[in-house]
Design a protein around this motif. Structure first.
Motif, PDB file in Angstrom:
ATOM      1  N   HIS A   1       8.692   9.511  -2.819  1.00 57.07           N
ATOM      2  CA  HIS A   1       8.854  10.570  -1.681  1.00 57.07           C
ATOM      3  C   HIS A   1       8.034  10.270  -0.691  1.00 57.07           C
ATOM      4  O   HIS A   1       7.121  10.707  -0.206  1.00 57.07           O
ATOM      5  CB  HIS A   1       8.657  11.880  -2.376  1.00 57.07           C
ATOM      6  N   LEU A   2       8.594   9.155   0.242  1.00 58.58           N
ATOM      7  CA  LEU A   2       7.683   8.786   1.491  1.00 58.58           C
ATOM      8  C   LEU A   2       8.454   8.643   2.573  1.00 58.58           C
ATOM      9  O   LEU A   2       9.836   8.460   2.406  1.00 58.58           O
ATOM     10  CB  LEU A   2       7.140   7.178   1.081  1.00 58.58           C
TER      11      LEU A   2
ATOM     12  N   SER B   1       0.735  -1.078  -0.146  1.00 57.22           N
ATOM     13  CA  SER B   1       0.077   0.120   0.001  1.00 57.22           C
ATOM     14  C   SER B   1       0.722   1.169   0.039  1.00 57.22           C
ATOM     15  O   SER B   1       1.872   1.313   0.334  1.00 57.22           O
ATOM     16  CB  SER B   1      -0.840  -0.105   1.066  1.00 57.22           C
ATOM     17  N   ARG B   2       0.305   2.348  -0.431  1.00 55.21           N
ATOM     18  CA  ARG B   2       0.962   3.606  -0.406  1.00 55.21           C
ATOM     19  C   ARG B   2      -0.384   4.584  -0.335  1.00 55.21           C
ATOM     20  O   ARG B   2      -1.300   4.333  -0.400  1.00 55.21           O
ATOM     21  CB  ARG B   2       1.831   4.134  -1.454  1.00 55.21           C
ATOM     22  N   PRO B   3      -0.077   5.795   0.195  1.00 50.91           N
ATOM     23  CA  PRO B   3      -1.134   6.762   0.471  1.00 50.91           C
ATOM     24  C   PRO B   3      -2.204   6.771  -0.630  1.00 50.91           C
ATOM     25  O   PRO B   3      -1.673   7.051  -1.879  1.00 50.91           O
ATOM     26  CB  PRO B   3      -0.512   7.988   0.810  1.00 50.91           C
ATOM     27  N   GLY B   4      -3.307   6.429  -0.467  1.00 50.59           N
ATOM     28  CA  GLY B   4      -4.431   6.604  -1.307  1.00 50.59           C
ATOM     29  C   GLY B   4      -4.508   5.339  -2.379  1.00 50.59           C
ATOM     30  O   GLY B   4      -5.601   5.108  -2.703  1.00 50.59           O
ATOM     31  N   ILE B   5      -3.422   4.316  -2.240  1.00 46.65           N
ATOM     32  CA  ILE B   5      -3.559   3.183  -2.996  1.00 46.65           C
ATOM     33  C   ILE B   5      -3.512   2.012  -1.819  1.00 46.65           C
ATOM     34  O   ILE B   5      -2.280   1.254  -1.653  1.00 46.65           O
ATOM     35  CB  ILE B   5      -2.353   3.099  -4.005  1.00 46.65           C
TER      36      ILE B   5
END
Length: 448
Positions: free
Chosen positions: A410-411, A170-174
Motif C-alpha cells: 500500500h504505497l 527501499s520502502r519506508p523504514g527498510i
C-alpha cells in the motif's frame, strides 16, 4: 577489473569501505548475505513456485526453492575451487587484504541462492504473461505515458531485473532492501544492462537485462564502485560482467541441465534407458562400474549418475574460468562458461531432450495456459483499481480489490510507470498457489 575491488563488502548506505581484514570470521559479511536472503519472505515464496511442472503435487519434483538451494551448493563449490586458484595466483589478496578461498564460495553461494528470487509464478511463462499483458493485452493503453525504456521494462518483463529490485529496493523504514554486499550483488547481475538496446551484441551479458529504470541509479553505483567495465555509450547503461557472475550462471546451467532431466526421468517423461545413455557420456571418466552395478532401483542409479555428472561439470567449469581469467577481468570473454565446456555437446543433447519431453509435455503446457489466464486477470484487476484510486475515481469494487493487497504494497506511486511496475512486482512475489487462490477469489470461485 581487479579482485580487491570486485570483492567489495560495502553495502547500500555505507559511507566508506568495509575492509576484509577487519571482518569477524565467525560472522563474515558475505555469509550474512546468504542468511538475509534465506530468511526473506521473497525466498520463502519459492517453495511454491514452478521449476519444471507448474502446480505439481508430486513430492520429488523440484520447486524454485529446492532448485535455488541446489544451485547455491554447486555455486559454493565453484566459488571455492576458483577462489583457491585466484588466491594462489594473487597471494596479496590473502596476505595484505585477508581474503580466503571460502570468501569466493560464500559470494557465489549467496548470489546463486538469490538467482531466481525475482521470478514470477508459473516459471518463464509467467514473465511472458506479464510482458504480453502490456504488449498485446489491456496494458497497451499505457504505452504513451512513459519513456521507451520504461515501456520496454514492462513488455519484456525480466525476472533478473525484478530480482535486483527485490534485493535492493527501499520502502519506508527498510532502506536498501536486504542490504546485500556489493560483491554478492555483482555476482548476481548476470545481465548488467538496461532493457534497451535489446540484445545489441552476441555477448552473453547482453542476452537479457538486469535492472528496471527505477533501480538504474543504484545499479550504476554498485557497478562503478566495483570497477565493472562500461560497455555502452551515450545514454545507454551497460557493463561487462562481474567475473563471479559467470560462476553463478554455470551453477544454474549445471543444475537445470542435470536435475530437470532427473525430474523428467522420475516423472516417466524420459525413459531410463534413454537417460542413462546420455548421462554416462558425462561420467565415463569417473564412474565406478562395480558400484553402479550394485544399485537396484532406478532412483538410486539416476541419483548416482547425477552426482557424478554435476562433479564433472563443476571441475570443467572451473578449468574454463581459470584458463580465461585474464580475459574475463579485461571484459573480453563474451561467452557462458558452459559454451566452452568440453561437455557442451552432451549438455546440449540433454537440454534438447528436456525441451521436447519435459518443458513441452502436455501437463506443462496445460498448466502454463492456466498460468497465463491467472496472471493477466490479476494484473488487469489490480492495475485498474490502483490507478483508479490514484486518479480519485475508485469504485467500491476497486476498493475491495485493493484490500487484497498486502499492507507492504500500500504505497503511493506518483507516475504511471512506477504504479504499473509496483503491481507487477506484487504479482511476481505471489506463489503459484497464492496466485491461483486470488484468481478464484476475484472470479467468485473460491471454495471453503
Amino acid at each position: 577489473m581487479n579482485w580487491e575491488q570486485l570483492l567489495s563488502l560495502k553495502r547500500q548506505g555505507d559511507k566508506g569501505k568495509r575492509l576484509r581484514v577487519e571482518q569477524d570470521d565467525t560472522r563474515l559479511g558475505f555469509e550474512v548475505d546468504y542468511d538475509r536472503i534465506i530468511f526473506s519472505s521473497a525466498f520463502r515464496s519459492l517453495q511454491d513456485k514452478t521449476q519444471v511442472i507448474p502446480l505439481s503435487k508430486t513430492d520429488f519434483v523440484h520447486t524454485r526453492l529446492t532448485h535455488s538451494l541446489e544451485v547455491s551448493v554447486v555455486g559454493r563449490s565453484l566459488g571455492r575451487l576458483v577462489g583457491k586458484k585466484i588466491i594462489e595466483k594473487y597471494p596479496y589478496l590473502k596476505e595484505v587484504h585477508g581474503y580466503h578461498m571460502n570468501d569466493f564460495g560464500a559470494i557465489v553461494a549467496a548470489a546463486s541462492l538469490a538467482h531466481d528470487i525475482g521470478n514470477p509464478p508459473f516459471g518463464h511463462s509467467g514473465e511472458k504473461a506479464i510482458g504480453e499483458y502490456f504488449s498485446i493485452g489491456n496494458g497497451k493503453q499505457y504505452k504513451d505515458q512513459m519513456s521507451e525504456k520504461e515501456w520496454q521494462d514492462l513488455i519484456d518483463f525480466e525476472g533478473n531485473a525484478n530480482g535486483f529490485s527485490v534485493l535492493t529496493a527501499s520502502r519506508p523504514g527498510i532502506e536498501g532492501g536486504l542490504r546485500i554486499s556489493y560483491a554478492t550483488l555483482g555476482a548476481f547481475m548476470k545481465y548488467p544492462k538496461e532493457s534497451l538496446p535489446k540484445k545489441p551484441t552476441k555477448n552473453i551479458a547482453d542476452k537479457k537485462y538486469g535492472f528496471f529504470q527505477t533501480d538504474k541509479s543504484f545499479f550504476q553505483e554498485v557497478a562503478s564502485d566495483m570497477g565493472l567495465i562500461p560497455n555502452k555509450s551515450g545514454n545507454d547503461v551497460g557493463f561487462e560482467r562481474h567475473p563471479l557472475a559467470y560462476l553463478v550462471e554455470a551453477a544454474d546451467d549445471i543444475c537445470y541441465t542435470i536435475i530437470d532431466f532427473e525430474d523428467g526421468i522420475n516423472l516417466g517423461l524420459v525413459s531410463e534407458d534413454f537417460a542413462l545413455e546420455y548421462l554416462i557420456k558425462l561420467v565415463k571418466d569417473s564412474i565406478d562400474t562395480s558400484k553402479y552395478k550394485t544399485l537396484e532401483t532406478k532412483e538410486d542409479r539416476i541419483s548416482y549418475l547425477r552426482a557424478l555428472a554435476i562433479g564433472s561439470l563443476i571441475n570443467d567449469a572451473v578449468k574454463v574460468f581459470i584458463d580465461n581469467e585474464e580475459a574475463i577481468l579485461n571484459g573480453n570473454f563474451p561467452y557462458a562458461l558452459t559454451d566452452k565446456s568440453k561437455y557442451k555437446v552432451q549438455m546440449d543433447d540433454i537440454i534438447k531432450i528436456s525441451v521436447n519431453n519435459i518443458y513441452q509435455s502436455r501437463e506443462v503446457i496445460e498448466k502454463e495456459i492456466v498460468g497465463y489466464q491467472i496472471i493477466q486477470t490479476l494484473l488487469d484487476k489490480f492495475i485498474t483499481a490502483y490507478n483508479n484510486k490514484f486518479n480519485g475515481n475508485a469504485s467500491n469494487y476497486d476498493s475491495l480489490i485493493l484490500k487484497l493487497l498486502p499492507e507492504k504494497h500500500h504505497l503511493e506511486k506518483e507516475n504511471v510507470y512506477e504504479r504499473l511496475l509496483h503491481i507487477c512486482h506484487f504479482i511476481s512475489l505471489l506463489t503459484d498457489g497464492n496466485a491461483l487462490e486470488l484468481y478464484e477469489t476475484i472470479n467468485g470461485r473460491k471454495k471453503d
